[in-house]
Design a protein around this motif. Structure first.
Motif, PDB file in Angstrom:
ATOM      1  N   ARG A 734       0.842  -1.193   0.000  1.00 57.37           N
ATOM      2  CA  ARG A 734       0.000   0.000   0.000  1.00 57.37           C
ATOM      3  C   ARG A 734       0.879   1.245   0.000  1.00 57.37           C
ATOM      4  O   ARG A 734       2.082   1.174   0.241  1.00 57.37           O
ATOM      5  CB  ARG A 734      -0.906   0.011   1.245  1.00 57.37           C
ATOM      6  CG  ARG A 734      -1.950  -1.088   1.271  1.00 57.37           C
ATOM      7  CD  ARG A 734      -2.800  -0.982   2.535  1.00 57.37           C
ATOM      8  NE  ARG A 734      -2.059  -1.422   3.714  1.00 57.37           N
ATOM      9  CZ  ARG A 734      -2.472  -1.233   4.970  1.00 57.37           C
ATOM     10  NH1 ARG A 734      -3.595  -0.586   5.193  1.00 57.37           N
ATOM     11  NH2 ARG A 734      -1.756  -1.684   5.984  1.00 57.37           N
ATOM     12  N   LYS A 735       0.267   2.388  -0.247  1.00 58.02           N
ATOM     13  CA  LYS A 735       0.999   3.636  -0.121  1.00 58.02           C
ATOM     14  C   LYS A 735       1.370   3.826   1.345  1.00 58.02           C
ATOM     15  O   LYS A 735       0.629   3.438   2.246  1.00 58.02           O
ATOM     16  CB  LYS A 735       0.148   4.801  -0.615  1.00 58.02           C
ATOM     17  CG  LYS A 735      -0.124   4.743  -2.112  1.00 58.02           C
ATOM     18  CD  LYS A 735      -0.921   5.948  -2.578  1.00 58.02           C
ATOM     19  CE  LYS A 735      -1.137   5.887  -4.087  1.00 58.02           C
ATOM     20  NZ  LYS A 735      -1.909   7.047  -4.578  1.00 58.02           N
ATOM     21  N   LEU A 736       2.532   4.449   1.592  1.00 58.19           N
ATOM     22  CA  LEU A 736       3.039   4.566   2.962  1.00 58.19           C
ATOM     23  C   LEU A 736       2.051   5.249   3.891  1.00 58.19           C
ATOM     24  O   LEU A 736       1.915   4.886   5.055  1.00 58.19           O
ATOM     25  CB  LEU A 736       4.363   5.338   2.959  1.00 58.19           C
ATOM     26  CG  LEU A 736       5.629   4.568   2.588  1.00 58.19           C
ATOM     27  CD1 LEU A 736       6.851   5.417   2.853  1.00 58.19           C
ATOM     28  CD2 LEU A 736       5.733   3.265   3.356  1.00 58.19           C
ATOM     29  N   GLU A 737       1.338   6.233   3.378  1.00 59.90           N
ATOM     30  CA  GLU A 737       0.415   6.994   4.220  1.00 59.90           C
ATOM     31  C   GLU A 737      -0.767   6.160   4.715  1.00 59.90           C
ATOM     32  O   GLU A 737      -1.439   6.521   5.683  1.00 59.90           O
ATOM     33  CB  GLU A 737      -0.118   8.199   3.440  1.00 59.90           C
ATOM     34  CG  GLU A 737      -0.930   7.810   2.212  1.00 59.90           C
ATOM     35  CD  GLU A 737      -1.306   8.991   1.344  1.00 59.90           C
ATOM     36  OE1 GLU A 737      -2.348   8.923   0.681  1.00 59.90           O
ATOM     37  OE2 GLU A 737      -0.546   9.982   1.334  1.00 59.90           O
ATOM     38  N   ASN A 742      -1.237  -0.653  12.194  1.00 63.18           N
ATOM     39  CA  ASN A 742      -0.105  -1.580  12.252  1.00 63.18           C
ATOM     40  C   ASN A 742       0.996  -1.093  11.315  1.00 63.18           C
ATOM     41  O   ASN A 742       0.794  -0.997  10.105  1.00 63.18           O
ATOM     42  CB  ASN A 742      -0.560  -2.990  11.845  1.00 63.18           C
ATOM     43  CG  ASN A 742      -1.598  -3.546  12.794  1.00 63.18           C
ATOM     44  OD1 ASN A 742      -1.444  -3.452  14.005  1.00 63.18           O
ATOM     45  ND2 ASN A 742      -2.655  -4.126  12.254  1.00 63.18           N
ATOM     46  N   VAL A 743       2.129  -0.774  11.894  1.00 63.62           N
ATOM     47  CA  VAL A 743       3.249  -0.258  11.099  1.00 63.62           C
ATOM     48  C   VAL A 743       4.390  -1.259  11.213  1.00 63.62           C
ATOM     49  O   VAL A 743       5.191  -1.204  12.149  1.00 63.62           O
ATOM     50  CB  VAL A 743       3.688   1.138  11.583  1.00 63.62           C
ATOM     51  CG1 VAL A 743       4.795   1.682  10.668  1.00 63.62           C
ATOM     52  CG2 VAL A 743       2.507   2.095  11.615  1.00 63.62           C
ATOM     53  N   HIS A 746       9.273  -3.028   7.824  1.00 61.65           N
ATOM     54  CA  HIS A 746       9.685  -2.540   6.503  1.00 61.65           C
ATOM     55  C   HIS A 746       9.046  -1.181   6.183  1.00 61.65           C
ATOM     56  O   HIS A 746       9.628  -0.379   5.455  1.00 61.65           O
ATOM     57  CB  HIS A 746       9.380  -3.574   5.419  1.00 61.65           C
ATOM     58  CG  HIS A 746       7.934  -3.843   5.166  1.00 61.65           C
ATOM     59  ND1 HIS A 746       7.095  -4.382   6.101  1.00 61.65           N
ATOM     60  CD2 HIS A 746       7.172  -3.655   4.044  1.00 61.65           C
ATOM     61  CE1 HIS A 746       5.896  -4.524   5.588  1.00 61.65           C
ATOM     62  NE2 HIS A 746       5.910  -4.085   4.346  1.00 61.65           N
ATOM     63  N   VAL A 747       7.879  -0.894   6.746  1.00 58.86           N
ATOM     64  CA  VAL A 747       7.240   0.414   6.550  1.00 58.86           C
ATOM     65  C   VAL A 747       7.985   1.479   7.352  1.00 58.86           C
ATOM     66  O   VAL A 747       8.213   2.598   6.861  1.00 58.86           O
ATOM     67  CB  VAL A 747       5.757   0.354   6.952  1.00 58.86           C
ATOM     68  CG1 VAL A 747       5.127   1.744   6.860  1.00 58.86           C
ATOM     69  CG2 VAL A 747       5.011  -0.630   6.065  1.00 58.86           C
ATOM     70  N   ARG A 748       8.369   1.121   8.572  1.00 58.84           N
ATOM     71  CA  ARG A 748       9.163   2.067   9.376  1.00 58.84           C
ATOM     72  C   ARG A 748      10.465   2.396   8.669  1.00 58.84           C
ATOM     73  O   ARG A 748      10.896   3.567   8.627  1.00 58.84           O
ATOM     74  CB  ARG A 748       9.430   1.470  10.752  1.00 58.84           C
ATOM     75  CG  ARG A 748       8.186   1.400  11.633  1.00 58.84           C
ATOM     76  CD  ARG A 748       8.314   0.380  12.734  1.00 58.84           C
ATOM     77  NE  ARG A 748       9.513   0.565  13.554  1.00 58.84           N
ATOM     78  CZ  ARG A 748      10.038  -0.369  14.324  1.00 58.84           C
ATOM     79  NH1 ARG A 748       9.483  -1.579  14.356  1.00 58.84           N
ATOM     80  NH2 ARG A 748      11.112  -0.119  15.031  1.00 58.84           N
TER      81      ARG A 748
END
Length: 830
Positions: A734-737, A742-743, A746-748
């Motif tokens: 998904r887009k980062l925003e 739940n983060v 890899h998103v962090r």
């Protein structure tokens, strides 16, 4: 000479039937009637067929005819004819056909009737698709018609005279009649291809366009006179066409297509990137992107849910390598051209700095255009080599020939089933149901997965039911219309599950699968891998279709009669094997895992596999004949002998896992490791874990000592000797925003990296999906190239090495902690 209408039939009969392979199809309104256009490739070249006597149609129940007529009349919607037919719904209700001369009226009527609660059947089938399927035409077509002269504008006539030879002109036929080609005459037509790739700036300004076909390998490159003079001094094997600006580049591309006239355009993300950008640049310069064979512009549409774009070009087809590989069931950790080319071909691209590729491309454009041309053409060549290596074009053509799907249609299992099934259904007196008609308010179960018996075994045999779900469909006559007919006479039908009964005589799907099965056996015998794979995918999709609410034939009684029968088959087979004195340690969907004893030799184990295969097949033949009076199409095969086999436990429990195992098999003179569902074959584990698992399991399976190896891996990891193996690689789906609650790590890492890029004045990389590589540091996850903290080695030891080791070490009487505790204590003292 202009022919009168009454002369046309005689002309059609007198013309020798011509044949061709279908490239594109479309339907549109012209002069208050529907015109269907088919583009074919024939042995004589491209052909445009015009069919102008078809009507659009849907069906309504006879009881709704008067009400429907009033609604359409009140709204001023033109209906050509409403005609009661000898057709009925699955609920045995008679229907009438509602015909329209234009697509506009068809769509207006469909919407108007739905708003008033009048049910329309088969109102989602376009006239061009119906025209083909009702004639059982897939991709190979025999046609006859009146050839008509092309009506070209003066500019196009000039273009033709300058850029095309006579055999590159397409021919146009009107008043066309079509029928399928006999199998004996099936198409051997070769489709011409070109691989296309563009290079551009970050903002989308074009640098060059690479084109790679059988007869032309060329790069069109923008350059000024001084740059051209400088570049011509260099040695270069690439044919470069130098152009002054972007406008000339765009015009030259159109001229190239006019001259070379390819049937198929291939590339890598070629629609969503290359053609999407080209369309924008043509629009910017106010140039018509007249790339169609009739010099018309493409038609674009977008899937709102997935943001996937689709393009239709008259007479030409675009095949994207990524989409086609996925459709052919290829799977890679990354579908980048680099990775796929390296995996399949052992070769890669020519740009050295992969992470800063765009910057290097821009630098080459300004300072070394010859190098950029070589890189551009290499991209094109790699796509060609991948297509050849995997037979992707042959796969796409064969899939179209088997199903009637457009050659560029990806996925489309439901549409393929509809193409094959609907015309047969009509000839048996039924119209197809609508979405939701078969929903009975319950769900059928998935494939059967047995509880496993964990352990480290010698001599495990895998017995696999060959295409189990298609075999069940064939054996028990599972079929949408067969269900309706069977329910009418359950006393003579074959009983299914959940109240289902299937007709012994009135059905189509079992016969469709039988024909496909025969074709696949021939393909295997002929070593035609592309055809065999295409048929396998089609056959195996039929259960998924019947179990999908997105299919008009969905009915849980259909899918349930397949999956619940498979459960019964595996459970019964397990009992038969255990009655022979062997241990069944696992079963999964269509496979049985049998431990035949540690004391058996490899030769005896394989012989037992063949014996069990014959025994089980004989038992099923006898049982189905006795219980159902049917011939069993079930066929179990002895597939694999594992010399050593591990069925691990769920971490922290004594219960065996499912869909996760490893084993050692003999392949000729060599032994090979096989992993299923474990870290070694998962994309979300580090290379450290994968290499550690492969070596550790090899040692255990071959009774080699493991203590020193494990200790050395720990020491070397702590010493930083394996830092290059510590990267995780995960997809941002998904887009980062959109990651809020739940983060994950890899998103962090992605957010931190983009903050760094933004501070440095560089473009952000991770805002709109994609892949990220990152490591775990003492300050948390950090992306590759943005690492500022020390690596958290203890994290890798605990989460990677320990997790891998303790799946197998308990079965040889030890554990990771037992082996490493003394060593770790020593490190702490130091």
């Amino acid at each position: 000479m202009q022919l009168s209408p009454d002369q046309i039939p005689q002309l059609l009969e007198s013309i020798d039937n011509k044949r061709g392979f279908l490239l594109t199809r479309s339907a549109s309104d012209r002069n208050n009637h529907i015109e269907i256009t088919l583009w074919l490739k024939t042995p004589q070249g491209p052909v445009q067929l015009i069919i102008d006597n078809e009507r659009a149609v849907f069906f309504v129940e006879v009881s709704d005819v008067n009400h429907a007529s009033d609604i359409l009349a009140n709204q001023g919607i033109n209906v050509d004819e409403i005609k009661p037919l000898a057709l009925k719904t699955f609920k045995q209700v008679k229907v009438a056909a509602v015909y329209f001369l234009t697509l506009k009226a068809f769509y207006q009527a469909r919407e108007a009737l739905k708003q008033k609660g009048v049910k329309c059947y088969e109102d989602d089938i376009r006239p061009d698709d119906r025209f083909l399927m009702e004639r059982f035409i897939t991709a190979d077509i025999t046609f006859a018609g009146q050839e008509s002269p092309l009506k070209l504008s003066q500019n196009l006539i000039q273009n033709h005279s300058q850029n095309q030879t006579s055999n590159q002109r397409y021919r146009r036929y009107e008043r066309v009649k079509c029928k399928p080609i006999d199998k004996a005459q099936q198409s051997d037509i070769k489709l011409s291809t070109v691989s296309l790739d563009i290079e551009c700036s970050m903002s989308g300004e074009l640098y060059s366009i690479g084109l790679y076909s059988e007869h032309c390998q060329q790069v069109m490159m923008i350059a000024n006179e001084q740059e051209i003079a400088n570049e011509k001094i260099k040695h270069c094997d690439v044919d470069i066409l130098w152009l002054a600006d972007e406008q000339q580049l765009l015009l030259s591309l159109l001229a190239w297509f006019t001259q070379h006239d390819p049937d198929i355009i291939i590339g890598w993300n070629v629609i969503n990137f290359d053609f999407n950008l080209l369309q924008k640049r043509y629009d910017l310069h106010n140039i018509k992107f007249a790339i169609g064979r009739d010099r018309k512009t493409p038609y674009w549409r977008t899937n709102k849910a997935s943001e996937q774009q689709f393009i239709e070009i008259n007479g030409r087809v675009i095949l994207d390598g990524i989409d086609l590989l996925k459709t052919a069931t290829y799977n890679f950790p990354s579908f980048s051209l680099d990775n796929v080319a390296n995996t399949l071909l052992g070769i890669g691209k020519k740009v050295d700095d992969v992470d800063n590729r765009l910057q290097e491309i821009t630098d080459n454009f300004h300072h070394n255009k010859t190098a950029l041309a070589a890189y551009n053409l290499e991209d094109c060549r790699l796509v060609v080599l991948i297509f050849k290596h995997t037979q992707l074009l042959e796969f796409a053509m064969l899939r179209a020939q088997l199903t009637g799907l457009s050659i560029d249609r990806m996925g489309g299992s439901v549409a393929a089933f509809t193409n094959l099934y609907l015309p047969k259904l009509h000839r048996s007196g039924y119209v197809a149901p609508n979405m939701g008609d078969g929903d009975q308010g319950f769900e059928s179960p998935g494939g059967f997965v047995m509880d496993s018996t964990p352990g480290l075994y010698k001599n495990v045999l895998v017995l696999d039911f060959k295409s189990l779900y298609p075999s069940i469909i064939r054996s028990f006559n599972i079929d949408p219309m067969g269900l309706i007919e069977g329910l009418k006479s359950p006393e003579t039908a074959i009983e299914g599950f959940d109240g289902a009964y299937f007709s012994r005589e009135k059905h189509f799907l079992p016969d469709i699968i039988t024909e496909l099965w025969k074709e696949r056996d021939i393909a295997k015998k002929d070593k035609n891998a592309a055809l065999s794979q295409a048929i396998k995918i089609i056959m195996n999709s039929f259960y998924g279709i019947l179990g999908s609410t997105g299919c008009r034939f969905f009915d849980p009684r259909l899918s349930g009669s397949i999956t619940k029968r498979s459960h019964s088959i595996l459970k019964t087979t397990k009992l038969w094997i255990e009655a022979k004195g062997y241990q069944v340690i696992y079963g999964d969907t269509d496979s049985i895992f049998v431990h035949v004893g540690d004391d058996q030799s490899a030769e005896n184990s394989r012989a037992l596999g063949k014996t069990l295969q014959a025994y089980i097949n004989e038992k099923w033949q006898a049982l189905l004949l006795e219980q159902f009076s049917i011939v069993s199409e079930l066929e179990i095969e002895f597939e694999t002998h594992f010399i050593k086999f591990l069925m691990p436990t769920i971490r922290g429990q004594d219960v065996g896992t499912k869909k996760r195992y490893a084993g050692l098999v003999q392949k000729g003179e060599e032994q090979q490791l096989v992993f299923k569902g474990l870290e070694s074959v998962r994309t979300d584990w580090t290379e450290l874990a994968k290499q550690f698992q492969r070596t550790l399991y090899w040692k255990v399976f071959n009774n080699e000592p493991v203590v020193e190896y494990i200790k050395k891996m720990v020491v070397d990891t702590l010493a930083g000797k394996h830092d290059e193996l510590l990267y995780y690689r995960k997809r941002l789906r998904r887009k980062l925003e959109l990651y809020v609650k739940n983060v994950p790590p890899h998103v962090r890492a992605a957010r931190l990296a983009d903050e760094i890029y933004q501070q440095q004045g560089k473009p952000m990389k991770y805002q709109n999906k994609g892949w990220i590589e990152y490591v775990m540091t003492i300050n948390g996850p950090q992306a590759k190239g943005c690492q500022s903290a020390a690596l958290d080695y203890q994290f890798y030891i605990d989460r990677q090495l320990l997790a891998v080791a303790d799946a197998i070490l308990p079965f040889i009487g030890t554990s990771f902690d037992e082996i490493t505790n003394s060593q770790m204590n020593l490190f702490e003292r130091l």
